[in-house]
Motif scaffolding. Structure first.
Motif, short mmCIF file in Angstrom:
data_model
loop_
_atom_site.label_atom_id
_atom_site.label_comp_id
_atom_site.label_asym_id
_atom_site.label_seq_id
_atom_site.Cartn_x
_atom_site.Cartn_y
_atom_site.Cartn_z
N LEU A 1 4.27 0.46 -1.53
CA LEU A 1 3.83 -0.93 -1.64
C LEU A 1 3.91 -1.42 -3.08
O LEU A 1 4.23 -2.59 -3.34
CB LEU A 1 2.40 -1.04 -1.10
CG LEU A 1 2.29 -0.75 0.41
CD1 LEU A 1 0.85 -0.61 0.83
CD2 LEU A 1 2.98 -1.83 1.21
N TYR B 1 5.69 -3.07 6.62
CA TYR B 1 5.57 -2.82 5.19
C TYR B 1 6.84 -2.21 4.60
O TYR B 1 6.93 -2.03 3.38
CB TYR B 1 4.39 -1.88 4.92
CG TYR B 1 3.07 -2.41 5.42
CD1 TYR B 1 2.66 -3.71 5.11
CD2 TYR B 1 2.24 -1.64 6.22
CE1 TYR B 1 1.46 -4.21 5.58
CE2 TYR B 1 1.03 -2.13 6.69
CZ TYR B 1 0.65 -3.42 6.37
OH TYR B 1 -0.54 -3.91 6.82
N GLU C 1 -1.44 -6.75 1.65
CA GLU C 1 -1.46 -7.43 2.94
C GLU C 1 -2.75 -7.15 3.70
O GLU C 1 -3.33 -8.04 4.34
CB GLU C 1 -0.25 -7.00 3.79
CG GLU C 1 1.08 -7.52 3.31
CD GLU C 1 1.62 -6.77 2.10
OE1 GLU C 1 0.95 -5.79 1.67
OE2 GLU C 1 2.67 -7.15 1.57
#
Length: 829
Positions: free
Chosen positions: A761, A788, A528
């Motif tokens: 992630l 996140y 991102e």
């Protein structure tokens, strides 16, 4: 012939004019019989550095009061006096021990009062005597002497005649080769008395006093002539050699004088035109020095070196060395500082504009500005930004300089192995120059820049020194206010410089150097963040670089988030954004080629499907969660230099005696140890998992981590391996959509690990929904932005039993292995 005086008070050796005689003395009528009894007292005249021989006249300048009284009394009484030489010319009141034991009986011929108020006496030597004692010292010296015999060859002795003629020729040759009066040579030619000639030469030859005393001691005139011949031969050779050297030197001097006169003519012309170039340059340097804001110590050094430059000839190599040193001193920004931008809001906007994320670094810079604003004076911090390549460490330094409104200077330390690169060379060496720190400050023109020390972990050392040790002074706020460069040889203040070091691996930085810096980690970007960086920074920069910013073309070309994500996921594998920037540039270059050829863009609004035409087939594929249909297959989380990854730990069982453990998958030592720890723990706690202990004796265990070509190491797969072993040995399924990371101890405790953000992630990209972490890693989760963490559930554990309780279900896998089947025992013989 021209006469000279010998000054008793200050003559050390006889000069080259010593062959002159008093003009009215006639040789040949000088011999006189002298008889002095040993009991008879006689006046003693000490001479400082004169030795008189028999039958020779000599003028002597008398200065001592006692000596003046002695010669006047001797002249009145027409009495003989003993003339002896002192051992040291510095003795003013000599005693018996201070006088040579041999001398001459002589008489005073005449006393002359000179116009300069000095008194000169003409003495005549008569016979050799030995000084026996000194009987009185007032009003002058008196003593007793003993007459010495002298062996005189006959007038028909041919050998002696030849010897004297040889001495005469050598003496004339000596006179001609020196600066002595040439009429002395004429006088010597006209002396026919061989006996007188030997003593005359001995008296007047300019040799050392000790050698004259040696000649006077010789009783035989023949032996004295032989010794004189040796001395004359030596003096003639030395004199002729000296003359030869002077002749050669005169030729060089003539050439130098010619050049000197030409230089003087040039100088005169230049003076008429306003002075020579060198003088104008020196005057310009002096004027600059008067306006410099340096301390008294530096000003003193500058004046000293400038005076040395003025004394140095412009054609000398030292002139340029001295000039370069002074220009370096003047080039440094002594007391010159730029004004810091203390507007915190504006500085924050600048940092946010240039870089996306990196909140810790931005916060530290704003803290520094806040303290500087309140205190108005503080030492600049020494910051070390460390992290994987391509995350923006170096460019962040430029952004900090822009936010502070300071000058920016960068010095790459990669491969530097010479200490002189930091501290410079001493200016005495040929080609000496200051170190790169000083040269950078001269270039930037301010004493408070933002100074980037790039790749500080890449410094090496060899026989030329250790640059990292030289950096200890540079990067210590308590020492760098007196930084000493070898070339400057004066202290320079670096305390106002904001040093920012960058490194990829802080383990390669020496401990003392690391201790002086404030460490700030810049971890890899998540997908991102890379998308935002590409949209805000990389794409506009690439459009400018490829000439696609004119007209409506700039607005036609669009990179959607889906396109950027596809490039990031399928065409790059890195922590930073360098590879991503290259891919964007590659796409835009193909667009530029198409527009240059056809005048339009066929595919300006990119879609993920269009990337194949620009970048080819995808280069990388992300691992996806593969389900839980097999026993012993557990999903772990790993950190790599290019970001987080998921990895699978697979355990399989095969029947076999001895319970052998096999580890494959290119594992490091730490990872192998984690596997053995996990197995030993399960063996020790088999009853808690309802595992029959016989299993370990009858089944071999094989642990494998796929992608064997990639090296893997680290302790964070400890609980993953333990869960994999537990699943395989119980044949129970692992909970679906679950991943884990953590270190295990032999007691079953779960320890924290690093790289949590990247691992989370990676799990999210792979479709993981639940993650098991150590309880101590809870603080790392709190630091991650909530956006996140959406869709993820976290389980925080302290013991491996907690992991088993969460990860292992009560459902067996399809077609489970019957672990109760044992291998057949061999029949006993």
């Amino acid at each position: 012939m021209k006469g000279i005086s010998y000054f008793e008070s200050d003559i050390e050796e006889q000069d080259d004019n010593s062959f002159s005689l008093i003009a009215n003395i006639e040789e040949g009528n000088t011999q006189e019989d002298v008889v002095i009894n040993e009991d008879e007292e006689i006046s003693v005249l000490p001479l400082r550095n004169m030795v008189l021989f028999p039958n020779v006249f000599m003028p002597v300048s008398v200065g001592r009061k006692s000596s003046l009284k002695l010669i006047r009394d001797a002249e009145k009484r027409h009495s003989y006096i003993a003339i002896v030489c002192q051992k040291s010319a510095k003795t003013d009141e000599p005693k018996l021990a201070d006088l040579h034991s041999i001398g001459i009986v002589g008489k005073v011929i005449r006393i002359l009062e000179m116009p300069d108020q000095t008194t000169t006496v003409i003495l005549q030597g008569l016979k050799r005597v030995g000084l026996q004692s000194i009987t009185s010292t007032t009003p002058y010296l008196k003593g007793k002497v003993r007459m010495l015999p002298e062996e005189v060859p006959s007038k028909k002795d041919k050998e002696f005649i030849a010897l004297v003629d040889t001495c005469k020729d050598l003496t004339i040759r000596y006179v001609k080769s020196t600066d002595a009066h040439q009429d002395s040579a004429f006088a010597i030619k006209n002396i026919d008395n061989h006996l007188f000639l030997i003593d005359f030469i001995c008296t007047n030859l300019p040799i050392k006093k000790d050698e004259k005393i040696e000649l006077l001691r010789i009783n035989s005139l023949r032996e004295r002539a032989y010794r004189l011949l040796e001395i004359l031969t030596r003096e003639v050779q030395l004199s002729e050699l000296k003359a030869s050297i002077q002749m050669r030197a005169r030729e060089d001097i003539d050439q130098q004088q010619r050049e000197y006169f030409l230089q003087q003519q040039i100088k005169t012309i230049q003076d008429e035109l306003g002075g020579s170039g060198q003088e104008q340059e020196i005057e310009e340097i002096r004027k600059k020095g008067q306006h410099m804001k340096w301390g008294n110590e530096v000003a003193t050094v500058f004046e000293k070196e400038l005076a040395k430059l003025e004394r140095t000839h412009p054609q000398s190599p030292d002139f340029s060395v001295q000039l370069n040193y002074l220009q370096t001193l003047l080039g440094l920004p002594w007391g010159i500082y730029t004004n810091d931008n203390l507007n915190l809001v504006q500085a924050e906007k600048t940092l946010n504009k240039d870089h996306y994320g990196l909140e810790k670094v931005k916060e530290r810079i704003l803290e520094h500005l806040a303290v500087l604003k309140l205190k108005n004076d503080m030492k600049s911090p020494i910051i070390c930004l460390y992290g994987p390549p391509g995350v923006g460490k170096t460019s962040l330094g430029k952004s900090i300089a822009s936010a502070l409104k300071r000058k920016y200077v960068r010095m790459s330390l990669g491969g530097v192995h010479d200490e002189a690169e930091i501290r410079g060379h001493r200016k005495t060496y040929i080609g000496a120059m200051p170190g790169r720190i000083i040269k950078s400050l001269i270039k930037v023109g301010a004493s408070n820049p933002v100074f980037i020390l790039d790749e500080v972990d890449k410094i090496s050392s060899d026989r030329q020194g250790d640059p990292s040790s030289a950096l200890l002074e540079v990067l210590d706020p308590e020492q760098n206010n007196t930084f000493h460069d070898n070339y400057l040889d004066v202290d320079y203040d670096l305390s106002n410089v904001m040093f920012i070091a960058t490194a990829n691996n802080i383990n390669a930085i020496p401990g003392p150097l690391l201790d002086r810096m404030e460490l700030i980690e810049i971890s890899g970007y998540i997908t991102e963040e890379k998308i935002e960086i590409a949209r805000k920074h990389l794409v506009p920069k690439a459009l400018e670089a490829n000439g696609l910013t004119f007209g409506i073309i700039r607005h036609q070309i669009k990179f959607s988030k889906q396109v950027l994500e596809t490039i990031i996921e399928n065409y790059t594998r890195e922590s930073g954004v360098r590879e991503l920037e290259k891919k964007i540039n590659k796409i835009l270059r193909k667009m530029a080629l198409q527009y240059a050829k056809d005048g339009y863009l066929l595919c300006a609004n990119l879609k993920p499907a269009d990337l194949y035409d620009f970048l080819g087939a995808p280069e990388y594929t992300r691992d996806r969660y593969q389900g839980n249909e097999y026993a012993g297959v557990v999903t772990g989380l790993a950190w790599t230099a290019v970001g987080g990854e998921i990895l699978f730990v697979e355990t399989s069982l095969s029947s076999g005696k001895g319970g052998k453990l096999t580890l494959t998958g290119n594992l490091g030592d730490v990872m192998k140890e984690s596997a053995m720890l996990a197995l030993e723990y399960i063996k020790a706690h088999a009853s808690l998992l309802n595992i029959d202990k016989e299993v370990f004796d009858n089944w071999n265990i094989h642990i494998h981590v796929p992608e064997g070509a990639i090296p893997k190491d680290g302790p964070s797969a400890g609980i993953t391996m333990a869960t994999s072993l537990a699943s395989a040995l119980t044949q129970r399924k692992v909970k679906a959509d679950l991943a884990m990371t953590g270190e295990i101890t032999l007691r079953g405790k779960v320890l924290p690990v690093g790289g949590i953000k990247e691992k989370i992630l990676a799990a999210k990209r792979a479709g993981i929904k639940e993650i098991i972490l150590c309880e101590e890693n809870r603080k790392n989760i709190d630091e991650i932005e909530s956006m996140y963490l959406k869709g993820l559930t976290f389980h925080f554990v302290k013991d491996i039993q907690d992991v088993f309780a969460i990860a292992l279900t009560n459902e067996l896998v399809k077609n489970p292995i019957d672990l109760s089947v044992k291998t057949e025992k061999k029949e006993e013989k």
